[in-house]
Design a protein around this motif. Structure first.
Motif, mmCIF file in Angstrom:
data_model
loop_
_atom_site.group_PDB
_atom_site.id
_atom_site.type_symbol
_atom_site.label_atom_id
_atom_site.label_comp_id
_atom_site.label_asym_id
_atom_site.label_seq_id
_atom_site.Cartn_x
_atom_site.Cartn_y
_atom_site.Cartn_z
ATOM 1 N N ILE A 38 0.732 -1.138 0.003
ATOM 2 C CA ILE A 38 0.046 -0.192 0.103
ATOM 3 C C ILE A 38 0.655 1.254 -0.097
ATOM 4 O O ILE A 38 1.980 1.104 0.571
ATOM 5 C CB ILE A 38 -1.068 0.044 1.214
ATOM 6 N N ILE A 39 0.596 2.051 -0.656
ATOM 7 C CA ILE A 39 1.209 3.506 -0.648
ATOM 8 C C ILE A 39 0.007 4.727 -0.340
ATOM 9 O O ILE A 39 -1.202 4.526 -0.686
ATOM 10 C CB ILE A 39 1.455 3.949 -2.155
ATOM 11 N N ALA A 40 0.601 5.359 0.756
ATOM 12 C CA ALA A 40 -0.318 6.313 1.525
ATOM 13 C C ALA A 40 -0.816 7.490 0.189
ATOM 14 O O ALA A 40 0.187 7.773 -0.530
ATOM 15 C CB ALA A 40 0.337 6.883 2.382
ATOM 16 N N TYR A 41 -2.109 7.925 0.345
ATOM 17 C CA TYR A 41 -2.420 8.889 -0.765
ATOM 18 C C TYR A 41 -1.784 10.219 -0.633
ATOM 19 O O TYR A 41 -1.351 10.862 -1.624
ATOM 20 C CB TYR A 41 -3.899 9.185 -0.838
ATOM 21 N N SER A 42 -1.204 10.529 0.492
ATOM 22 C CA SER A 42 -0.454 11.906 0.810
ATOM 23 C C SER A 42 1.065 11.750 0.078
ATOM 24 O O SER A 42 1.400 12.664 -0.341
ATOM 25 C CB SER A 42 -0.395 12.065 2.252
ATOM 26 N N MET A 43 1.540 10.493 0.151
ATOM 27 C CA MET A 43 2.850 10.286 -0.532
ATOM 28 C C MET A 43 2.720 10.095 -1.936
ATOM 29 O O MET A 43 3.501 10.678 -2.736
ATOM 30 C CB MET A 43 3.506 8.991 0.027
ATOM 31 N N ALA A 44 1.557 9.631 -2.612
ATOM 32 C CA ALA A 44 1.338 9.401 -3.827
ATOM 33 C C ALA A 44 1.273 10.953 -4.664
ATOM 34 O O ALA A 44 1.498 11.055 -5.778
ATOM 35 C CB ALA A 44 0.075 8.801 -4.319
ATOM 36 N N THR A 45 0.657 11.965 -3.949
ATOM 37 C CA THR A 45 0.542 13.140 -4.133
ATOM 38 C C THR A 45 1.902 14.165 -4.438
ATOM 39 O O THR A 45 1.959 15.032 -5.080
ATOM 40 C CB THR A 45 -0.458 14.221 -3.318
ATOM 41 N N GLN A 46 2.983 13.446 -3.758
ATOM 42 C CA GLN A 46 4.071 14.176 -3.773
ATOM 43 C C GLN A 46 4.992 13.410 -4.495
ATOM 44 O O GLN A 46 6.275 13.929 -5.104
ATOM 45 C CB GLN A 46 4.936 14.180 -2.364
ATOM 46 N N ALA A 47 4.891 11.965 -4.664
ATOM 47 C CA ALA A 47 5.753 11.174 -5.369
ATOM 48 C C ALA A 47 5.094 10.507 -6.479
ATOM 49 O O ALA A 47 3.779 10.399 -6.504
ATOM 50 C CB ALA A 47 6.714 10.334 -4.612
ATOM 51 N N ASP A 48 5.849 10.020 -7.520
ATOM 52 C CA ASP A 48 5.112 9.165 -8.628
ATOM 53 C C ASP A 48 4.723 7.761 -8.009
ATOM 54 O O ASP A 48 5.720 6.865 -7.877
ATOM 55 C CB ASP A 48 6.160 8.843 -9.744
ATOM 56 N N ALA A 49 3.510 7.425 -7.391
ATOM 57 C CA ALA A 49 3.198 5.927 -6.906
ATOM 58 C C ALA A 49 3.398 5.001 -7.878
ATOM 59 O O ALA A 49 3.731 3.944 -7.385
ATOM 60 C CB ALA A 49 1.711 6.391 -6.485
ATOM 61 N N ARG A 50 3.207 4.985 -9.325
ATOM 62 C CA ARG A 50 3.580 4.062 -10.180
ATOM 63 C C ARG A 50 4.791 3.534 -10.039
ATOM 64 O O ARG A 50 5.297 2.451 -10.190
ATOM 65 C CB ARG A 50 2.803 4.417 -11.485
ATOM 66 N N GLN A 51 5.640 4.626 -10.270
ATOM 67 C CA GLN A 51 7.100 4.263 -10.111
ATOM 68 C C GLN A 51 7.588 3.543 -8.935
ATOM 69 O O GLN A 51 8.235 2.596 -8.622
ATOM 70 C CB GLN A 51 8.107 5.403 -10.436
ATOM 71 N N VAL A 52 6.941 3.926 -7.702
ATOM 72 C CA VAL A 52 7.531 3.421 -6.571
ATOM 73 C C VAL A 52 7.022 2.025 -6.486
ATOM 74 O O VAL A 52 7.723 0.888 -6.086
ATOM 75 C CB VAL A 52 6.644 4.217 -5.231
#
Length: 97
Positions: A38-52
């Motif tokens: 899981i990836i926090a939505y707040s982190m997804a707004t700051q970084a590229d969640a797909r690449q993570v």
């Protein structure tokens, strides 16, 4: 026998009166293992969640499959790590355990 029962009842009462304190452990913005994460939505707004997620699954030799998005503050993006992408023409990777 009554003393043991009374002591057990007292201990049970003391445990029931304590709060669970689930708020003391911080939740990491990213958590995963070889089956997904899981990836926090707040982190997804700051970084590229797909690449993570792609980088995480690549460590296990797998590909990413996104499952759900909770698009609000406090929500999560969930994904799974798969051996072979759906619809691939090649055979799944065979592991020898």
């Amino acid at each position: 026998m009554r003393i043991i029962a009374a002591a057990g009842l007292l201990a049970l009462g003391m445990m029931a009166s304590q709060s669970a304190r689930a708020d003391i452990l911080p939740v990491p913005p990213f958590k995963g293992n070889d089956t997904g994460g899981i990836i926090a939505y707040s982190m997804a707004t700051q970084a590229d969640a797909r690449q993570v997620a792609v980088d995480h699954c690549a460590r296990y030799g797998k590909v990413v499959k996104f499952l759900a998005v909770q698009a609000y503050e406090g929500g999560y993006i969930s994904f799974s790590c798969r051996w072979v992408p759906y619809g691939a023409a090649e055979q799944p990777i065979r592991t020898l355990y």
